[in-house]
Design a protein around this motif. Structure first.
Motif, PDB file in Angstrom:
ATOM      1  N   GLY A   1     -26.813 -17.413   1.044  1.00 61.70           N
ATOM      2  CA  GLY A   1     -26.016 -17.251   2.247  1.00 61.70           C
ATOM      3  C   GLY A   1     -25.244 -15.949   2.336  1.00 61.70           C
ATOM      4  N   GLY A   2     -25.275 -15.161   1.276  1.00 61.88           N
ATOM      5  CA  GLY A   2     -24.581 -13.883   1.330  1.00 61.88           C
ATOM      6  C   GLY A   2     -25.261 -12.914   2.280  1.00 61.88           C
ATOM      7  N   GLY A   3     -24.595 -11.812   2.547  1.00 56.98           N
ATOM      8  CA  GLY A   3     -25.158 -10.812   3.432  1.00 56.98           C
ATOM      9  C   GLY A   3     -24.112  -9.819   3.862  1.00 56.98           C
ATOM     10  N   SER A   4     -24.450  -9.055   4.878  1.00 55.98           N
ATOM     11  CA  SER A   4     -23.533  -8.047   5.416  1.00 55.98           C
ATOM     12  C   SER A   4     -23.004  -8.511   6.762  1.00 55.98           C
ATOM     13  CB  SER A   4     -24.254  -6.713   5.568  1.00 55.98           C
ATOM     14  OG  SER A   4     -24.670  -6.220   4.314  1.00 55.98           O
TER      15      SER A   4
ATOM     16  N   GLN B   1     -17.350 -21.853   3.655  1.00 53.09           N
ATOM     17  CA  GLN B   1     -17.303 -21.260   4.989  1.00 53.09           C
ATOM     18  C   GLN B   1     -16.237 -20.176   4.986  1.00 53.09           C
ATOM     19  OE1 GLN B   1     -19.215 -21.958   7.876  1.00 53.09           O
ATOM     20  NE2 GLN B   1     -18.185 -20.078   8.548  1.00 53.09           N
ATOM     21  N   MET B   2     -16.647 -18.961   5.272  1.00 55.97           N
ATOM     22  CA  MET B   2     -15.744 -17.825   5.239  1.00 55.97           C
ATOM     23  C   MET B   2     -15.579 -17.292   6.662  1.00 55.97           C
ATOM     24  SD  MET B   2     -17.130 -15.917   1.807  1.00 55.97           S
ATOM     25  CE  MET B   2     -18.677 -15.440   2.583  1.00 55.97           C
ATOM     26  N   SER B   3     -14.354 -17.226   7.116  1.00 58.99           N
ATOM     27  CA  SER B   3     -14.050 -16.753   8.467  1.00 58.99           C
ATOM     28  C   SER B   3     -13.046 -15.615   8.386  1.00 58.99           C
ATOM     29  CB  SER B   3     -13.486 -17.901   9.308  1.00 58.99           C
ATOM     30  OG  SER B   3     -14.381 -18.990   9.366  1.00 58.99           O
ATOM     31  N   SER B   4     -12.934 -14.889   9.476  1.00 61.89           N
ATOM     32  CA  SER B   4     -12.003 -13.751   9.552  1.00 61.89           C
ATOM     33  C   SER B   4     -12.171 -12.843   8.342  1.00 61.89           C
ATOM     34  CB  SER B   4     -10.557 -14.253   9.647  1.00 61.89           C
ATOM     35  OG  SER B   4     -10.384 -15.063  10.784  1.00 61.89           O
TER      36      SER B   4
ATOM     37  N   ALA C   1     -17.634  -8.678  -2.203  1.00 61.29           N
ATOM     38  CA  ALA C   1     -17.741  -8.977  -3.629  1.00 61.29           C
ATOM     39  C   ALA C   1     -19.024  -9.746  -3.875  1.00 61.29           C
ATOM     40  CB  ALA C   1     -16.552  -9.811  -4.107  1.00 61.29           C
ATOM     41  N   MET C   2     -19.331  -9.934  -5.154  1.00 61.81           N
ATOM     42  CA  MET C   2     -20.358 -10.886  -5.539  1.00 61.81           C
ATOM     43  C   MET C   2     -19.677 -12.245  -5.650  1.00 61.81           C
ATOM     44  SD  MET C   2     -23.624 -11.043  -6.257  1.00 61.81           S
ATOM     45  CE  MET C   2     -24.191  -9.513  -7.008  1.00 61.81           C
ATOM     46  N   TYR C   3     -20.235 -13.227  -4.989  1.00 58.65           N
ATOM     47  CA  TYR C   3     -19.660 -14.563  -5.003  1.00 58.65           C
ATOM     48  C   TYR C   3     -20.492 -15.468  -5.908  1.00 58.65           C
ATOM     49  CZ  TYR C   3     -16.356 -13.480  -1.321  1.00 58.65           C
ATOM     50  OH  TYR C   3     -15.306 -12.959  -0.605  1.00 58.65           O
ATOM     51  N   TYR C   4     -19.785 -16.175  -6.785  1.00 54.00           N
ATOM     52  CA  TYR C   4     -20.432 -17.040  -7.755  1.00 54.00           C
ATOM     53  C   TYR C   4     -20.008 -18.486  -7.565  1.00 54.00           C
ATOM     54  CZ  TYR C   4     -21.263 -12.662 -10.280  1.00 54.00           C
ATOM     55  OH  TYR C   4     -21.649 -11.392 -10.631  1.00 54.00           O
ATOM     56  N   CYS C   5     -20.952 -19.369  -7.771  1.00 53.50           N
ATOM     57  CA  CYS C   5     -20.674 -20.794  -7.792  1.00 53.50           C
ATOM     58  C   CYS C   5     -20.527 -21.228  -9.243  1.00 53.50           C
ATOM     59  CB  CYS C   5     -21.830 -21.548  -7.127  1.00 53.50           C
ATOM     60  SG  CYS C   5     -21.622 -23.326  -7.042  1.00 53.50           S
ATOM     61  N   ALA C   6     -19.589 -22.134  -9.504  1.00 50.51           N
ATOM     62  CA  ALA C   6     -19.353 -22.616 -10.861  1.00 50.51           C
ATOM     63  C   ALA C   6     -19.128 -24.118 -10.833  1.00 50.51           C
ATOM     64  CB  ALA C   6     -18.144 -21.919 -11.461  1.00 50.51           C
TER      65      ALA C   6
ATOM     66  N   SER D   1     -13.039 -19.471 -17.442  1.00 50.07           N
ATOM     67  CA  SER D   1     -13.529 -19.908 -18.748  1.00 50.07           C
ATOM     68  C   SER D   1     -13.656 -21.429 -18.849  1.00 50.07           C
ATOM     69  CB  SER D   1     -12.604 -19.404 -19.845  1.00 50.07           C
ATOM     70  OG  SER D   1     -11.306 -19.947 -19.691  1.00 50.07           O
ATOM     71  N   TRP D   2     -13.074 -22.168 -17.900  1.00 49.32           N
ATOM     72  CA  TRP D   2     -13.113 -23.624 -17.932  1.00 49.32           C
ATOM     73  C   TRP D   2     -14.467 -24.163 -17.488  1.00 49.32           C
ATOM     74  CZ3 TRP D   2     -12.298 -27.471 -13.767  1.00 49.32           C
ATOM     75  CH2 TRP D   2     -12.006 -28.742 -14.257  1.00 49.32           C
ATOM     76  N   TYR D   3     -15.195 -23.390 -16.693  1.00 49.72           N
ATOM     77  CA  TYR D   3     -16.444 -23.867 -16.102  1.00 49.72           C
ATOM     78  C   TYR D   3     -17.605 -23.702 -17.081  1.00 49.72           C
ATOM     79  CZ  TYR D   3     -13.721 -24.190 -11.883  1.00 49.72           C
ATOM     80  OH  TYR D   3     -12.755 -24.544 -10.971  1.00 49.72           O
ATOM     81  N   THR D   4     -18.558 -24.625 -16.992  1.00 49.80           N
ATOM     82  CA  THR D   4     -19.664 -24.637 -17.941  1.00 49.80           C
ATOM     83  C   THR D   4     -20.993 -24.203 -17.331  1.00 49.80           C
ATOM     84  OG1 THR D   4     -20.017 -26.990 -17.443  1.00 49.80           O
ATOM     85  CG2 THR D   4     -18.594 -26.459 -19.318  1.00 49.80           C
ATOM     86  N   SER D   5     -21.059 -24.169 -16.012  1.00 48.16           N
ATOM     87  CA  SER D   5     -22.299 -23.753 -15.348  1.00 48.16           C
ATOM     88  C   SER D   5     -21.969 -22.718 -14.288  1.00 48.16           C
ATOM     89  CB  SER D   5     -22.996 -24.950 -14.694  1.00 48.16           C
ATOM     90  OG  SER D   5     -23.393 -25.894 -15.658  1.00 48.16           O
ATOM     91  N   TRP D   6     -22.841 -21.732 -14.180  1.00 45.38           N
ATOM     92  CA  TRP D   6     -22.633 -20.637 -13.229  1.00 45.38           C
ATOM     93  C   TRP D   6     -23.945 -20.304 -12.543  1.00 45.38           C
ATOM     94  CZ3 TRP D   6     -18.019 -18.259 -12.081  1.00 45.38           C
ATOM     95  CH2 TRP D   6     -16.940 -18.579 -12.919  1.00 45.38           C
ATOM     96  N   GLY D   7     -23.832 -19.776 -11.333  1.00 44.49           N
ATOM     97  CA  GLY D   7     -24.981 -19.235 -10.650  1.00 44.49           C
ATOM     98  C   GLY D   7     -25.096 -17.745 -10.889  1.00 44.49           C
ATOM     99  N   GLN D   8     -26.137 -17.156 -10.312  1.00 48.99           N
ATOM    100  CA  GLN D   8     -26.379 -15.724 -10.473  1.00 48.99           C
ATOM    101  C   GLN D   8     -25.581 -14.888  -9.479  1.00 48.99           C
ATOM    102  OE1 GLN D   8     -28.328 -14.290 -12.951  1.00 48.99           O
ATOM    103  NE2 GLN D   8     -28.194 -16.388 -13.719  1.00 48.99           N
ATOM    104  N   GLY D   9     -25.052 -15.525  -8.459  1.00 53.86           N
ATOM    105  CA  GLY D   9     -24.230 -14.817  -7.495  1.00 53.86           C
ATOM    106  C   GLY D   9     -24.978 -14.444  -6.222  1.00 53.86           C
ATOM    107  N   THR D  10     -24.219 -14.292  -5.167  1.00 53.45           N
ATOM    108  CA  THR D  10     -24.756 -13.819  -3.892  1.00 53.45           C
ATOM    109  C   THR D  10     -23.782 -12.789  -3.335  1.00 53.45           C
ATOM    110  OG1 THR D  10     -25.603 -14.505  -1.716  1.00 53.45           O
ATOM    111  CG2 THR D  10     -23.689 -15.712  -2.543  1.00 53.45           C
ATOM    112  N   GLN D  11     -24.317 -11.679  -2.876  1.00 50.12           N
ATOM    113  CA  GLN D  11     -23.473 -10.548  -2.470  1.00 50.12           C
ATOM    114  C   GLN D  11     -22.976 -10.726  -1.039  1.00 50.12           C
ATOM    115  OE1 GLN D  11     -22.482  -7.785  -4.311  1.00 50.12           O
ATOM    116  NE2 GLN D  11     -21.214  -7.271  -2.530  1.00 50.12           N
ATOM    117  N   VAL D  12     -21.700 -10.471  -0.858  1.00 51.64           N
ATOM    118  CA  VAL D  12     -21.091 -10.450   0.471  1.00 51.64           C
ATOM    119  C   VAL D  12     -20.503  -9.069   0.686  1.00 51.64           C
ATOM    120  CG1 VAL D  12     -19.226 -11.350   1.911  1.00 51.64           C
ATOM    121  CG2 VAL D  12     -20.599 -12.915   0.525  1.00 51.64           C
ATOM    122  N   THR D  13     -20.897  -8.445   1.773  1.00 49.23           N
ATOM    123  CA  THR D  13     -20.396  -7.114   2.105  1.00 49.23           C
ATOM    124  C   THR D  13     -19.818  -7.149   3.512  1.00 49.23           C
ATOM    125  OG1 THR D  13     -22.076  -6.073   0.721  1.00 49.23           O
ATOM    126  CG2 THR D  13     -20.964  -4.679   2.337  1.00 49.23           C
ATOM    127  N   VAL D  14     -18.556  -6.769   3.617  1.00 52.75           N
ATOM    128  CA  VAL D  14     -17.864  -6.761   4.901  1.00 52.75           C
ATOM    129  C   VAL D  14     -17.534  -5.322   5.254  1.00 52.75           C
ATOM    130  CG1 VAL D  14     -15.929  -7.659   6.231  1.00 52.75           C
ATOM    131  CG2 VAL D  14     -16.884  -9.015   4.339  1.00 52.75           C
TER     132      VAL D  14
END
Length: 128
Positions: A8-11, A82-85, A92-97, A113-126
């Motif tokens: 879902g990332g993008g510019s 959901q990111m608005s405004s 940034a690069m957005y990661y799910c954990a 450091s508390w999270y045990t699983s991470w994604g590779q990230g999706t880039q958001v550029t504004v």
């Protein structure tokens, strides 16, 4: 640990909106704290939002509170951001954990450091 897949990332121009999605690669039993973090070049990873899959009030970082909303669709096993405004500083690069837990816990949910699983990230550029 289970892999997480973001999309879902993008510019987008300042003032615009985007919706990120996070899906685990496989179903795992148990309630979880699901979170979004972001990291811009040269900056530390920052906690954005978190929710416990068992319900309750989500948590938000101060810089996004009131503009971003985290939600889940249990039927689709998906967590959304959901990111608005959007502002240039949201770029940034957005990661799910994720972490199996009985809650996200105030003061704990924002620690990467508390999270045990991470994604590779999706880039958001504004762009401003």
């Amino acid at each position: 640990q289970v892999q997480l897949m973001e999309s879902g990332g993008g510019s987008v121009q300042a003032g615009g909106s985007l919706r990120l999605s996070c899906v685990p690669s496989e179903y795992t039993y148990g309630e979880k704290c699901m979170a979004w973090f972001r990291q811009a070049p040269g900056k530390e990873r920052e906690a954005v939002a978190a929710l416990w899959t068992g319900g309750g009030t989500p948590y938000y970082g101060d810089s996004v509170n009131g503009r971003f909303a985290i939600s889940r669709d249990n039927a689709k096993n998906t967590v959304y951001l959901q990111m608005s405004s959007l502002q240039a500083e949201d770029s940034a690069m957005y990661y799910c954990a994720a972490r199996n837990a009985h809650d996200c816990y105030p003061g704990t949910w924002s620690s990467n450091s508390w999270y045990t699983s991470w994604g590779q990230g999706t880039q958001v550029t504004v762009s401003s």
